[in-house]
Design a protein around this motif. Sequence first.
Motif, PDB file in Angstrom:
ATOM      1  N   ALA A   8       0.837  -1.203   0.000  1.00 56.22           N
ATOM      2  CA  ALA A   8       0.000   0.000   0.000  1.00 56.22           C
ATOM      3  C   ALA A   8       0.871   1.250   0.000  1.00 56.22           C
ATOM      4  O   ALA A   8       2.057   1.181   0.354  1.00 56.22           O
ATOM      5  N   PRO A   9       0.293   2.395  -0.371  1.00 55.83           N
ATOM      6  CA  PRO A   9       1.028   3.648  -0.203  1.00 55.83           C
ATOM      7  C   PRO A   9       1.487   3.760   1.250  1.00 55.83           C
ATOM      8  O   PRO A   9       0.707   3.514   2.162  1.00 55.83           O
ATOM      9  N   GLY A  10       2.755   4.085   1.440  1.00 53.61           N
ATOM     10  CA  GLY A  10       3.272   4.239   2.799  1.00 53.61           C
ATOM     11  C   GLY A  10       3.719   2.949   3.452  1.00 53.61           C
ATOM     12  O   GLY A  10       4.169   2.944   4.593  1.00 53.61           O
ATOM     13  N   ALA A  11       3.629   1.836   2.727  1.00 51.93           N
ATOM     14  CA  ALA A  11       4.017   0.543   3.311  1.00 51.93           C
ATOM     15  C   ALA A  11       5.511   0.491   3.613  1.00 51.93           C
ATOM     16  O   ALA A  11       5.952  -0.284   4.460  1.00 51.93           O
ATOM     17  N   GLY A  12       6.271   1.302   2.880  1.00 53.20           N
ATOM     18  CA  GLY A  12       7.727   1.289   3.070  1.00 53.20           C
ATOM     19  C   GLY A  12       8.464   0.725   1.859  1.00 53.20           C
ATOM     20  O   GLY A  12       9.616   0.312   1.971  1.00 53.20           O
ATOM     21  N   LEU A 106       7.546  -9.387  -3.719  1.00 50.34           N
ATOM     22  CA  LEU A 106       7.584  -9.172  -2.261  1.00 50.34           C
ATOM     23  C   LEU A 106       6.458  -8.237  -1.856  1.00 50.34           C
ATOM     24  O   LEU A 106       6.410  -7.080  -2.275  1.00 50.34           O
ATOM     25  N   ASN A 107       5.550  -8.745  -1.026  1.00 50.31           N
ATOM     26  CA  ASN A 107       4.456  -7.914  -0.532  1.00 50.31           C
ATOM     27  C   ASN A 107       4.828  -7.373   0.847  1.00 50.31           C
ATOM     28  O   ASN A 107       5.092  -8.140   1.767  1.00 50.31           O
ATOM     29  N   ILE A 108       4.859  -6.046   0.975  1.00 50.13           N
ATOM     30  CA  ILE A 108       5.117  -5.439   2.287  1.00 50.13           C
ATOM     31  C   ILE A 108       3.759  -5.126   2.907  1.00 50.13           C
ATOM     32  O   ILE A 108       3.030  -4.260   2.433  1.00 50.13           O
ATOM     33  N   ASP A 109       3.466  -5.872   3.949  1.00 47.98           N
ATOM     34  CA  ASP A 109       2.129  -5.843   4.539  1.00 47.98           C
ATOM     35  C   ASP A 109       2.138  -4.935   5.779  1.00 47.98           C
ATOM     36  O   ASP A 109       2.947  -5.147   6.683  1.00 47.98           O
ATOM     37  N   VAL A 110       1.268  -3.946   5.791  1.00 45.94           N
ATOM     38  CA  VAL A 110       1.223  -3.002   6.921  1.00 45.94           C
ATOM     39  C   VAL A 110      -0.208  -2.788   7.364  1.00 45.94           C
ATOM     40  O   VAL A 110      -1.118  -2.708   6.535  1.00 45.94           O
ATOM     41  N   ASP A 111      -0.390  -2.683   8.662  1.00 46.77           N
ATOM     42  CA  ASP A 111      -1.695  -2.388   9.204  1.00 46.77           C
ATOM     43  C   ASP A 111      -2.188  -1.043   8.642  1.00 46.77           C
ATOM     44  O   ASP A 111      -1.466  -0.048   8.705  1.00 46.77           O
ATOM     45  N   GLU A 112      -3.417  -1.051   8.118  1.00 41.37           N
ATOM     46  CA  GLU A 112      -3.916   0.152   7.445  1.00 41.37           C
ATOM     47  C   GLU A 112      -3.929   1.382   8.349  1.00 41.37           C
ATOM     48  O   GLU A 112      -3.720   2.511   7.905  1.00 41.37           O
ATOM     49  N   SER A 113      -4.143   1.143   9.658  1.00 45.88           N
ATOM     50  CA  SER A 113      -4.257   2.278  10.587  1.00 45.88           C
ATOM     51  C   SER A 113      -2.968   3.099  10.667  1.00 45.88           C
ATOM     52  O   SER A 113      -2.975   4.250  11.096  1.00 45.88           O
ATOM     53  N   THR A 171      -4.944  -2.542  -6.660  1.00 45.90           N
ATOM     54  CA  THR A 171      -3.604  -3.131  -6.487  1.00 45.90           C
ATOM     55  C   THR A 171      -3.615  -4.369  -5.588  1.00 45.90           C
ATOM     56  O   THR A 171      -2.934  -5.352  -5.882  1.00 45.90           O
ATOM     57  N   ALA A 172      -4.405  -4.339  -4.518  1.00 46.31           N
ATOM     58  CA  ALA A 172      -4.413  -5.483  -3.587  1.00 46.31           C
ATOM     59  C   ALA A 172      -4.731  -6.820  -4.273  1.00 46.31           C
ATOM     60  O   ALA A 172      -4.175  -7.855  -3.881  1.00 46.31           O
ATOM     61  N   PRO A 173      -5.589  -6.832  -5.323  1.00 48.60           N
ATOM     62  CA  PRO A 173      -5.836  -8.125  -5.996  1.00 48.60           C
ATOM     63  C   PRO A 173      -4.569  -8.771  -6.579  1.00 48.60           C
ATOM     64  O   PRO A 173      -4.563  -9.975  -6.863  1.00 48.60           O
ATOM     65  N   LEU A 174      -3.499  -7.998  -6.707  1.00 48.73           N
ATOM     66  CA  LEU A 174      -2.251  -8.576  -7.228  1.00 48.73           C
ATOM     67  C   LEU A 174      -1.632  -9.579  -6.243  1.00 48.73           C
ATOM     68  O   LEU A 174      -0.823 -10.417  -6.635  1.00 48.73           O
ATOM     69  N   ILE A 175      -2.013  -9.465  -4.981  1.00 50.10           N
ATOM     70  CA  ILE A 175      -1.484 -10.419  -3.991  1.00 50.10           C
ATOM     71  C   ILE A 175      -1.904 -11.836  -4.411  1.00 50.10           C
ATOM     72  O   ILE A 175      -1.074 -12.750  -4.484  1.00 50.10           O
ATOM     73  N   ASP A 176      -3.189 -12.001  -4.744  1.00 56.19           N
ATOM     74  CA  ASP A 176      -3.660 -13.322  -5.180  1.00 56.19           C
ATOM     75  C   ASP A 176      -3.097 -13.688  -6.552  1.00 56.19           C
ATOM     76  O   ASP A 176      -2.847 -14.859  -6.828  1.00 56.19           O
TER      77      ASP A 176
END
Length: 210
Positions: A8-12, A106-113, A171-176
């Motif tokens: 996501a934007p800001g995930a790093g 590589l998916n960088i997963d971050v809590d949305e909050s 963009t998130a559908p790209l994970i699957d």
Amino acid sequence: MNIILLGAPGAGKGTQASKIANKYKLLHISTGDIFRANIKNGTEIGKLAKSYTDSGKLVPDEVTCEIVKDRLTWDDAQHGYMLDGFPRNIYQAQQLDKFAKVDVCLNIDVDESLLMDRICGRRVCACGESYHVSTLNGATTCAKCGGKLYQRPDDVPETVKTRLDTYKSQTAPLIDYYKAQGKLVSVKSGEGSPDLVFEQICKIFDKYDK
Ligand code: AP5
């Protein structure tokens, strides 16, 4: 090794990309950086991209895919690269499959909050360095080069909201998509400093970089 950085934007993505590029000697290709450079230089692509980036929407696929396709033909892209911010929807991923071979996503997963604060608090320098206001202690210049820090025009709450919505729907559908190809690996960011996140990433990439 050819890598996609997803998140996501800001995930790093940008934060980790420079560390990954350094360690694994990969060319870092950021479509966001390419658009910002074009906007700064007032090119035709920049004029087109500005209204999209400023409002948090995706630049049209034909333009973006053509830029990446061309960039991957340059000599410096023949020894491994990392795509940061591309692909950003299923159509772009399908196009990429036609003109490039990707080894791992590589998916960088971050809590949305955490994302709104991370992005709105970000200050950047023209040299590419990025900071969060909470760590600057009032400094307004870059610790690396002395350049003046500024806020990206798309790092304001209303635009960030659109960017996050765009991420979720497109963009998130790209994970699957990459999971189905057996190419997806994930790290969790937000529960540790950028260096700790990088350690997790190295554990994964060391296996591919043999
Ligand atoms: P782009 O530049 O790609 O922006 P983005 O994906 O929204 O990602 P960001 O750069 O905001 O975040 P990041 O994940 O790199 O996070 P960062 O490392 O900086 O795209 C911009 C625009 O261009 C798009 O909106 C679109 O219009 C257009 N575009 C680009 N690609 C496109 C495409 N393929 N198709 C169509 N249009 C496209 O970190 C964020 C903050 O968090 C920083 O302050 C950092 O210091 C902090 N931070 C990072 N890691 C940590 C950590 N572990 N702990 C605490 N803080 C951390």
